[in-house]
Design a protein around this motif. Structure first.
Motif, PDB file in Angstrom:
ATOM      1  N   GLU A 160      40.150  31.878  22.200  1.00  0.00           N
ATOM      2  CA  GLU A 160      41.320  32.504  21.545  1.00  0.00           C
ATOM      3  C   GLU A 160      41.210  33.838  21.021  1.00  0.00           C
ATOM      4  O   GLU A 160      41.793  34.844  21.208  1.00  0.00           O
ATOM      5  CB  GLU A 160      42.154  31.776  20.386  1.00  0.00           C
ATOM      6  CG  GLU A 160      42.789  30.432  20.965  1.00  0.00           C
ATOM      7  CD  GLU A 160      43.759  30.806  22.098  1.00  0.00           C
ATOM      8  OE1 GLU A 160      44.685  31.727  21.652  1.00  0.00           O
ATOM      9  OE2 GLU A 160      44.060  30.082  22.889  1.00  0.00           O
ATOM     10  N   MET A 161      39.882  34.059  20.357  1.00  0.00           N
ATOM     11  CA  MET A 161      39.508  35.337  20.152  1.00  0.00           C
ATOM     12  C   MET A 161      39.156  36.288  21.166  1.00  0.00           C
ATOM     13  O   MET A 161      39.596  37.528  21.042  1.00  0.00           O
ATOM     14  CB  MET A 161      38.267  35.231  19.001  1.00  0.00           C
ATOM     15  CG  MET A 161      37.722  36.462  18.577  1.00  0.00           C
ATOM     16  SD  MET A 161      38.786  37.550  17.419  1.00  0.00           S
ATOM     17  CE  MET A 161      38.507  36.724  16.002  1.00  0.00           C
ATOM     18  N   TYR A 162      38.436  35.741  22.188  1.00  0.00           N
ATOM     19  CA  TYR A 162      38.293  36.514  23.364  1.00  0.00           C
ATOM     20  C   TYR A 162      39.504  36.812  23.866  1.00  0.00           C
ATOM     21  O   TYR A 162      39.499  38.223  24.335  1.00  0.00           O
ATOM     22  CB  TYR A 162      37.582  35.877  24.443  1.00  0.00           C
ATOM     23  CG  TYR A 162      37.022  36.467  25.531  1.00  0.00           C
ATOM     24  CD1 TYR A 162      35.704  37.331  25.615  1.00  0.00           C
ATOM     25  CD2 TYR A 162      37.833  36.375  26.681  1.00  0.00           C
ATOM     26  CE1 TYR A 162      35.537  38.226  26.708  1.00  0.00           C
ATOM     27  CE2 TYR A 162      37.602  37.235  27.826  1.00  0.00           C
ATOM     28  CZ  TYR A 162      36.279  37.997  27.712  1.00  0.00           C
ATOM     29  OH  TYR A 162      35.981  38.799  28.868  1.00  0.00           O
ATOM     30  N   LEU A 163      40.350  36.197  24.098  1.00  0.00           N
ATOM     31  CA  LEU A 163      41.557  36.539  24.720  1.00  0.00           C
ATOM     32  C   LEU A 163      42.529  37.594  23.817  1.00  0.00           C
ATOM     33  O   LEU A 163      43.054  38.463  24.542  1.00  0.00           O
ATOM     34  CB  LEU A 163      42.790  35.095  25.180  1.00  0.00           C
ATOM     35  CG  LEU A 163      41.980  34.307  25.859  1.00  0.00           C
ATOM     36  CD1 LEU A 163      43.024  33.172  26.196  1.00  0.00           C
ATOM     37  CD2 LEU A 163      42.226  34.875  27.506  1.00  0.00           C
ATOM     38  N   PHE A 164      42.651  37.533  22.568  1.00  0.00           N
ATOM     39  CA  PHE A 164      43.324  38.202  21.725  1.00  0.00           C
ATOM     40  C   PHE A 164      42.596  39.551  21.790  1.00  0.00           C
ATOM     41  O   PHE A 164      43.354  40.589  22.091  1.00  0.00           O
ATOM     42  CB  PHE A 164      43.006  37.649  20.420  1.00  0.00           C
ATOM     43  CG  PHE A 164      43.529  38.835  19.208  1.00  0.00           C
ATOM     44  CD1 PHE A 164      44.920  38.915  18.798  1.00  0.00           C
ATOM     45  CD2 PHE A 164      42.636  39.592  18.581  1.00  0.00           C
ATOM     46  CE1 PHE A 164      45.229  39.924  18.042  1.00  0.00           C
ATOM     47  CE2 PHE A 164      42.915  40.756  17.619  1.00  0.00           C
ATOM     48  CZ  PHE A 164      44.419  40.713  17.485  1.00  0.00           C
ATOM     49  N   LEU A 165      41.094  39.921  21.720  1.00  0.00           N
ATOM     50  CA  LEU A 165      40.753  41.068  21.705  1.00  0.00           C
ATOM     51  C   LEU A 165      40.698  41.632  23.104  1.00  0.00           C
ATOM     52  O   LEU A 165      40.831  42.944  23.335  1.00  0.00           O
ATOM     53  CB  LEU A 165      39.216  40.743  21.298  1.00  0.00           C
ATOM     54  CG  LEU A 165      38.783  40.662  20.113  1.00  0.00           C
ATOM     55  CD1 LEU A 165      37.502  40.105  19.651  1.00  0.00           C
ATOM     56  CD2 LEU A 165      39.172  41.834  19.045  1.00  0.00           C
ATOM     57  N   LYS A 166      40.750  40.936  24.226  1.00  0.00           N
ATOM     58  CA  LYS A 166      40.618  41.576  25.665  1.00  0.00           C
ATOM     59  C   LYS A 166      42.310  41.954  25.775  1.00  0.00           C
ATOM     60  O   LYS A 166      42.490  43.139  26.393  1.00  0.00           O
ATOM     61  CB  LYS A 166      40.589  40.206  26.468  1.00  0.00           C
ATOM     62  CG  LYS A 166      40.570  40.697  27.895  1.00  0.00           C
ATOM     63  CD  LYS A 166      40.200  39.613  28.897  1.00  0.00           C
ATOM     64  CE  LYS A 166      40.044  39.839  30.345  1.00  0.00           C
ATOM     65  NZ  LYS A 166      41.709  39.936  30.737  1.00  0.00           N
ATOM     66  N   ASP A 167      43.135  41.231  25.428  1.00  0.00           N
ATOM     67  CA  ASP A 167      44.570  41.773  25.546  1.00  0.00           C
ATOM     68  C   ASP A 167      44.769  42.953  24.619  1.00  0.00           C
ATOM     69  O   ASP A 167      45.408  43.964  24.816  1.00  0.00           O
ATOM     70  CB  ASP A 167      45.643  40.661  25.053  1.00  0.00           C
ATOM     71  CG  ASP A 167      46.855  40.924  25.441  1.00  0.00           C
ATOM     72  OD1 ASP A 167      47.421  41.183  26.266  1.00  0.00           O
ATOM     73  OD2 ASP A 167      47.456  41.202  24.012  1.00  0.00           O
TER      74      ASP A 167
END
Length: 238
Positions: free
Chosen positions: A11-18
């Protein structure tokens, strides 16, 4: 602060990537992917979380504190790659000043070059203080490590970590307030969080320590509140 998000790698990766995609932060996207690849298989001590959760947490702290710039987040993502993965980032296609800032945070370089650990540590923080994004990343790194060290460090290492913090960070905050007034709100954000974390450990975990150490912590905390206080930290090498 979303604590569940901090501990959820996907979730953190997706949040930061987005976030970086929406902001068109090209360097940060490359840095995030590079860090994920190089930290693959590494775990955080204590909680066993994938190590990449730490640099992502630091980047998240920067965003929360008001730092939302491509180069700054890229340095946060990369800050442990040189030290923990043995790369100087030479093959990474990002701006050279990003690589320079991230490489400044490689403590192992100083540790290997100087037998006098105190001098090495002072030189390390002195050089970090000369670079804005290295300094801000170091604040985020220290806050996250203080926040998560219980259960990951032994009591002795926790004490040493607090000692290091109260010895060198008053200087780093002093320099940051003087050199980087454009990010003063961010500096204050990390400043206050660090003080509160150290106070919590002093009250809850280190109450058994001798009075001398207690007094030193109190004095250092007072120094934290005096950003204009001049603190000399670079002695002659012995």
């Amino acid at each position: 602060m979303d604590l569940e998000l901090l501990n959820d790698e996907k979730e953190m990766y997706l949040f930061l990537k987005d976030h970086c995609e929406r902001k068109k932060f090209v360097h940060s996207l490359r840095a995030l992917y590079y860090a994920q690849i190089h930290h693959e298989g590494q775990k955080r001590k204590g909680n066993g979380l994938p190590y990449i959760t730490h640099p992502m947490a630091v980047a998240y702290f920067l965003i929360l504190s008001g730092i939302d710039f491509d180069n700054a987040l890229a340095v946060a993502f990369l800050h442990d790659v040189p030290e923990d993965c043995g790369t100087n980032l030479g093959d990474l296609n990002v701006a050279s000043d990003i690589k320079y800032s991230a490489n400044l945070l490689n403590w192992k370089l100083y540790k290997s070059q100087y037998q006098n650990k105190q001098f090495a540590m002072m030189l390390y923080y002195y050089n970090i203080s000369k670079d804005k994004w290295a300094t801000i990343t170091k604040f985020g790194d220290r806050v996250h490590n203080l926040f998560t060290m219980q259960g990951a460090f032994t009591k002795e290492k926790m004490i040493d970590y607090v000692k290091e913090t109260i010895t060198y960070y008053p200087y780093l905050f002093h320099e940051a307030y003087q050199k980087y007034p454009d990010v003063a709100i961010t500096i204050q954000f990390f400043h206050q969080h660090m003080i509160h974390l150290i106070q919590a450990y002093r009250e809850n975990d280190f109450s058994h320590l001798n009075n001398d150490f207690e007094k030193k912590i109190c004095l250092s905390l007072q120094e934290f509140y005096i950003p204009n206080k001049k603190i000399i930290v670079l002695p002659e090498q012995k």
